[in-house]
Motif scaffolding. Structure first.
Motif, PDB file in Angstrom:
ATOM      1  N   LEU A 197       1.079 -13.963  -3.582  1.00 31.04           N
ATOM      2  CA  LEU A 197       2.133 -13.030  -3.519  1.00 31.04           C
ATOM      3  C   LEU A 197       1.578 -11.607  -4.604  1.00 31.04           C
ATOM      4  CD1 LEU A 197       5.143 -12.381  -3.087  1.00 31.04           C
ATOM      5  CD2 LEU A 197       6.078 -14.165  -4.377  1.00 31.04           C
ATOM      6  N   LEU A 198       1.281 -12.587  -5.818  1.00 32.08           N
ATOM      7  CA  LEU A 198       0.923 -11.696  -6.463  1.00 32.08           C
ATOM      8  C   LEU A 198      -0.385 -10.797  -5.944  1.00 32.08           C
ATOM      9  CD1 LEU A 198       0.392 -11.261  -9.836  1.00 32.08           C
ATOM     10  CD2 LEU A 198      -0.960 -12.797 -10.147  1.00 32.08           C
ATOM     11  N   LEU A 199      -1.187 -11.296  -4.930  1.00 33.35           N
ATOM     12  CA  LEU A 199      -2.171 -10.175  -4.873  1.00 33.35           C
ATOM     13  C   LEU A 199      -1.460  -8.775  -3.819  1.00 33.35           C
ATOM     14  CD1 LEU A 199      -5.352  -9.529  -4.311  1.00 33.35           C
ATOM     15  CD2 LEU A 199      -5.197 -10.484  -2.696  1.00 33.35           C
ATOM     16  N   SER A 200      -0.580  -9.875  -3.054  1.00 29.83           N
ATOM     17  CA  SER A 200       0.243  -8.533  -1.981  1.00 29.83           C
ATOM     18  C   SER A 200       0.597  -7.442  -3.545  1.00 29.83           C
ATOM     19  CB  SER A 200       0.769  -9.052  -1.457  1.00 29.83           C
ATOM     20  OG  SER A 200       2.032  -8.708  -0.887  1.00 29.83           O
ATOM     21  N   ALA A 202       0.063  -6.401  -6.228  1.00 27.66           N
ATOM     22  CA  ALA A 202      -1.149  -5.816  -6.459  1.00 27.66           C
ATOM     23  C   ALA A 202      -2.004  -4.466  -6.162  1.00 27.66           C
ATOM     24  CB  ALA A 202      -2.228  -6.446  -7.350  1.00 27.66           C
ATOM     25  N   LEU A 203      -1.372  -5.097  -4.537  1.00 25.81           N
ATOM     26  CA  LEU A 203      -2.457  -3.955  -3.293  1.00 25.81           C
ATOM     27  C   LEU A 203      -0.999  -2.909  -2.632  1.00 25.81           C
ATOM     28  CD1 LEU A 203      -4.908  -6.289  -0.884  1.00 25.81           C
ATOM     29  CD2 LEU A 203      -5.180  -4.627  -3.124  1.00 25.81           C
ATOM     30  N   ALA A 207       5.955  -1.721  -1.546  1.00 24.19           N
ATOM     31  CA  ALA A 207       7.073  -2.342  -0.568  1.00 24.19           C
ATOM     32  C   ALA A 207       6.475  -3.605  -0.437  1.00 24.19           C
ATOM     33  CB  ALA A 207       5.971  -2.017   0.433  1.00 24.19           C
ATOM     34  N   ALA A 208       5.279  -4.141  -1.190  1.00 28.75           N
ATOM     35  CA  ALA A 208       5.470  -6.013  -1.118  1.00 28.75           C
ATOM     36  C   ALA A 208       6.532  -6.688  -2.723  1.00 28.75           C
ATOM     37  CB  ALA A 208       4.018  -5.908  -2.003  1.00 28.75           C
ATOM     38  N   LEU A 209       7.223  -5.198  -3.214  1.00 27.38           N
ATOM     39  CA  LEU A 209       8.341  -6.324  -4.576  1.00 27.38           C
ATOM     40  C   LEU A 209       9.623  -5.960  -2.992  1.00 27.38           C
ATOM     41  CD1 LEU A 209       7.296  -4.677  -7.470  1.00 27.38           C
ATOM     42  CD2 LEU A 209       8.099  -6.998  -7.425  1.00 27.38           C
TER      43      LEU A 209
END
Length: 247
Positions: A197-200, A202-203, A207-209
């Motif tokens: 989830l942290l990597l998502s 970051a990348l 949109a991920a948040l």
């Protein structure tokens, strides 16, 4: 009136491209951390945002009142990024997350040090270099061009593209694209998979948040601007409150 010949325009453009894009091998020699990947993607704010999510997933911070974050019961996670560590130690009471980057020298220094490492690895260029290239390209963008006009127009378009290009080098952009492709599955991660989830975040950033941490993103103010202080009316600031001193 100064007229830039087409040959001169292309010489300035190619010189600027070499200085700005810095082609060459990756000198980092290790995988990027989530905070570094975020810095490569979106600059200091993205790195600080990812560091805050790192603290939240470890239980070290929680959403506070009126879009703020505050310390939680858990201690600082070990290991953790230097940006997360700096934010943890700078957080006293409830604060807007972006205010930490704006006001805390410790957080700014952590982001600055990480940025300098990516600059040495030729994945990013310094802000000083960015502005030097813009000064170099200014005649191409502003002065009338000689003939043939279509070649001059192509040079002007290339200069405009370099003007707005992010701080990533060609190698940095390629590495970011590869990481997004390799870790596309991280966009399905939940809080039970904190590393993914942290990597998502970051990348893929906002949109991920919004998709994977909607409640925390909303309640913590991660996606909003900090409220203006009474003495801050009408002021203007840069996107990031620090400048790199790299060459």
């Amino acid at each position: 009136m100064l007229v830039i010949t087409t040959g001169a325009a292309w010489f300035l453009l190619l010189t600027g491209a070499a200085l700005r894009l810095r082609p060459g091998p990756d000198r980092l020699g290790r995988p990027l951390s989530p905070a570094e990947a975020a810095l490569l993607r979106g600059g200091g704010r993205a790195a600080a945002q990812t560091g805050m999510v790192e603290l939240y997933l470890a239980g070290s911070v929680e959403a506070g009142w009126q879009q703020t974050v505050r310390p939680a019961k858990a201690l600082l996670p070990r290991p953790c990024s230097e940006v997360a560590r700096a934010q943890y130690h700078a957080l006293y009471g409830a604060r807007h997350p972006r205010g930490l980057l704006r006001d805390s020298e410790r957080v700014q220094e952590a982001v600055h040090a990480m940025s300098a490492e990516l600059e040495r690895a030729r994945l990013m260029v310094s802000r000083r270099r960015v502005w030097c290239v813009r000064v170099l390209l200014l005649p191409v963008c502003a002065a009338p061009l000689g003939s043939p006009r279509w070649l001059g127009l192509l040079a002007a378009l290339g200069a405009a593209a370099l003007w707005i290009w992010p701080r990533r080098t060609l190698r940095g952009s390629a590495l970011l694209a590869k990481m997004r492709l390799d870790h596309a599955g991280a966009r399905e991660a939940t809080v039970q998979q904190p590393d993914q989830l942290l990597l998502s975040v970051a990348l893929f950033g906002t949109a991920a948040l919004r998709a994977q941490l909607p409640r925390f993103a909303e309640e913590s103010g991660l996606l909003t601007r900090p409220p203006r202080e009474p003495m801050d009316r009408g002021g203007s600031g840069s996107g990031e409150p620090f400048a790199s001193c790299g060459g």
